[in-house]
Write an enzyme that holds these catalytic residues in place. Structure first.
Site, PDB file in Angstrom:
ATOM      1  NE  ARG A   1      -3.885   0.074   2.155  1.00 45.06           N
ATOM      2  CZ  ARG A   1      -4.803   0.488   3.009  1.00 45.06           C
ATOM      3  NH1 ARG A   1      -4.532   0.089   4.404  1.00 45.06           N
ATOM      4  NH2 ARG A   1      -5.809   1.254   2.599  1.00 45.06           N
TER       5      ARG A   1
ATOM      6  CG  ASP B   1      -3.561   6.504   6.896  1.00 45.30           C
ATOM      7  OD1 ASP B   1      -4.356   7.196   6.932  1.00 45.30           O
ATOM      8  OD2 ASP B   1      -3.367   5.210   7.149  1.00 45.30           O
TER       9      ASP B   1
ATOM     10  CG  ASN C   1      -7.064  10.087   8.798  1.00 50.75           C
ATOM     11  OD1 ASN C   1      -6.159   9.095   9.351  1.00 50.75           O
ATOM     12  ND2 ASN C   1      -8.088  10.299   9.444  1.00 50.75           N
ATOM     13  CE  LYS C   2      -9.542   4.769   4.938  1.00 49.44           C
ATOM     14  NZ  LYS C   2      -8.860   4.122   3.682  1.00 49.44           N
TER      15      LYS C   2
HETATM   16  O1  MRU Z   1      -7.386   2.285   4.859  1.00 52.57           O
HETATM   17  P1  MRU Z   1      -6.955   2.062   6.298  1.00 52.57           P
HETATM   18  O2  MRU Z   1      -8.258   1.450   6.932  1.00 52.57           O
HETATM   19  O3  MRU Z   1      -5.729   1.309   6.741  1.00 52.57           O
HETATM   20  O4  MRU Z   1      -6.973   3.585   6.708  1.00 52.57           O
HETATM   21  C1  MRU Z   1      -6.471   3.785   8.081  1.00 52.57           C
HETATM   22  C2  MRU Z   1      -6.843   5.497   8.518  1.00 52.57           C
HETATM   23  O5  MRU Z   1      -6.861   6.106   7.738  1.00 52.57           O
HETATM   24  C3  MRU Z   1      -6.607   5.710   9.936  1.00 52.57           C
HETATM   25  O6  MRU Z   1      -7.364   6.741  10.088  1.00 52.57           O
HETATM   26  C4  MRU Z   1      -5.130   6.020   9.994  1.00 52.57           C
HETATM   27  O7  MRU Z   1      -4.322   4.878   9.672  1.00 52.57           O
HETATM   28  C5  MRU Z   1      -4.828   6.057  11.513  1.00 52.57           C
HETATM   29  S1  MRU Z   1      -4.489   4.479  12.162  1.00 52.57           S
HETATM   30  C6  MRU Z   1      -4.139   4.841  13.645  1.00 52.57           C
END
Ligand code: MRU
Length: 329
Positions: A82, A226, A236-237
């Site tokens: 990723r 992230d 972030n997400k």
């Molecule tokens: O795609 P994901 O579920 O791996 O994305 C995770 C996120 O965006 C979280 O909010 C971020 O990694 C913080 S994790 C402590």
């Protein structure tokens, strides 16, 4: 609860694709299995995939013991499974640097990272809860996005660890968990964790966040990251940016909690970050049923960039950086 560990001679994870209906453990004993678990989000969240990547290198050195080219290719596949969370490449690079010292050294490095992430979660919980107490009215109502709890780390979490710590101190009102389309990390995973913690919570659709803030139903927004760029831009997400805009408009604190392993001082701004696009399948169908016309195109960025000027503070395991007061990372 422990999200990921090294057990015997393999990686063991809670399979997050099965939650909240099933708590299923998966054993990953080949590099293909580790890569697939990362890409399918069976293990997910920036710190957790960093640890998965590092432990994946420990799997790789066993699997490719007499095949240096195969090992190099395996390390690269882990590193790029990723693209967005900086933790993954970092975790892989850290463990891979010990390859010349042999498999036990690689495993020791990966487990050291795992131990450090556990300690980081505890520190973030304390710093984050302290800051929430300073910035919010008593017993604040918090909105969070995606999943930043134990499932996203090893134990504890990042932003959700701070929320849990405030709850333990008796200082939390309630939480709104935004559902986090399209894979529902908020609705499936954060809601599951909040229920186990005994926190009062409601799930809301992602688009409701800014409206609930405008209506005075939220006292602060707290999220994970992230990748945090040198200028404070926060990746972030997908959906985080909209919550940050809503928070600014409503005059609310917008707090980012992440370990130092997520701070990427080498990347200047969010414009320089490769944002994963997970393809149209996750958007045009839900639980196997088509939700759009059959030929509809979709765009699926998994993350967005919240500009630093919308962030009140970045909380890590080592520091609290008040971007709203002009402090720099
Ligand atoms: O795609 P994901 O579920 O791996 O994305 C995770 C996120 O965006 C979280 O909010 C971020 O990694 C913080 S994790 C402590």
């Amino acid at each position: 609860m422990r999200t990921i560990d090294w057990v015997g001679d393999a990686v063991e994870i809670i399979d997050q694709t099965a939650l909240p209906t099933h708590t299923k453990m998966s054993r990953l004993s080949t590099v293909d299995e580790v890569v697939a678990a990362i890409q399918s989000l069976a293990v997910r969240g920036a710190p957790a995939i960093g640890v998965a990547g590092a432990l994946g290198v420990a799997v790789a050195v066993r699997q490719y013991a007499n095949d240096p080219d195969g090992l190099a290719a395996a390390v690269e596949r882990l590193r790029t499974a990723r693209p967005t969370a900086v933790n993954l490449a970092r975790g892989v690079d850290r463990a891979a640097a010990r390859i010349p010292a042999g498999p036990p050294a690689v495993l020791a490095e990966a487990t050291a990272l795992m131990t450090e992430e556990i300690a980081a979660s505890a520190a973030m919980a304390r710093h984050g809860a302290d800051l929430l107490s300073q910035l919010c009215p008593p017993r604040p109502r918090l909105l969070t996005h995606c999943n930043t709890g134990a499932l996203a780390t090893v134990v504890g979490g990042t932003a959700l660890a701070a929320v849990a710590e405030l709850h333990r101190r008796g200082g939390l009102g309630a939480v709104i968990a935004s559902e986090t389309r399209p894979l529902l990390q908020g609705a499936r995973l954060t809601a599951w964790e909040l229920a186990r913690l005994g926190v009062e919570f409601q799930v809301a659709v992602d688009g409701a966040g800014p409206f609930l803030m405008a209506r005075g139903m939220v006292d602060a927004v707290i999220v994970g990251a992230d990748r945090i760029c040198a200028n404070g831009d926060t990746i972030n997400k997908i959906g985080t940016y909209a919550h940050a805009l809503g928070a600014r408009r409503a005059g609310l604190p917008f707090i980012v909690v992440a370990p130092e392993t997520t701070v990427d001082g080498k990347t200047a701004t969010g414009a320089d970050v490769d944002i994963e696009d997970r393809g149209s399948a996750e958007i045009v169908a839900f639980a196997g049923t088509l939700t759009t016309p059959a030929d509809a195109a979709a765009i699926n960025p998994a993350f967005d960039v919240t500009p630093a000027d919308l962030v009140t503070a970045i909380v890590t395991d080592r520091r609290v950086v008040r971007l709203d007061r002009g402090e720099r990372l």
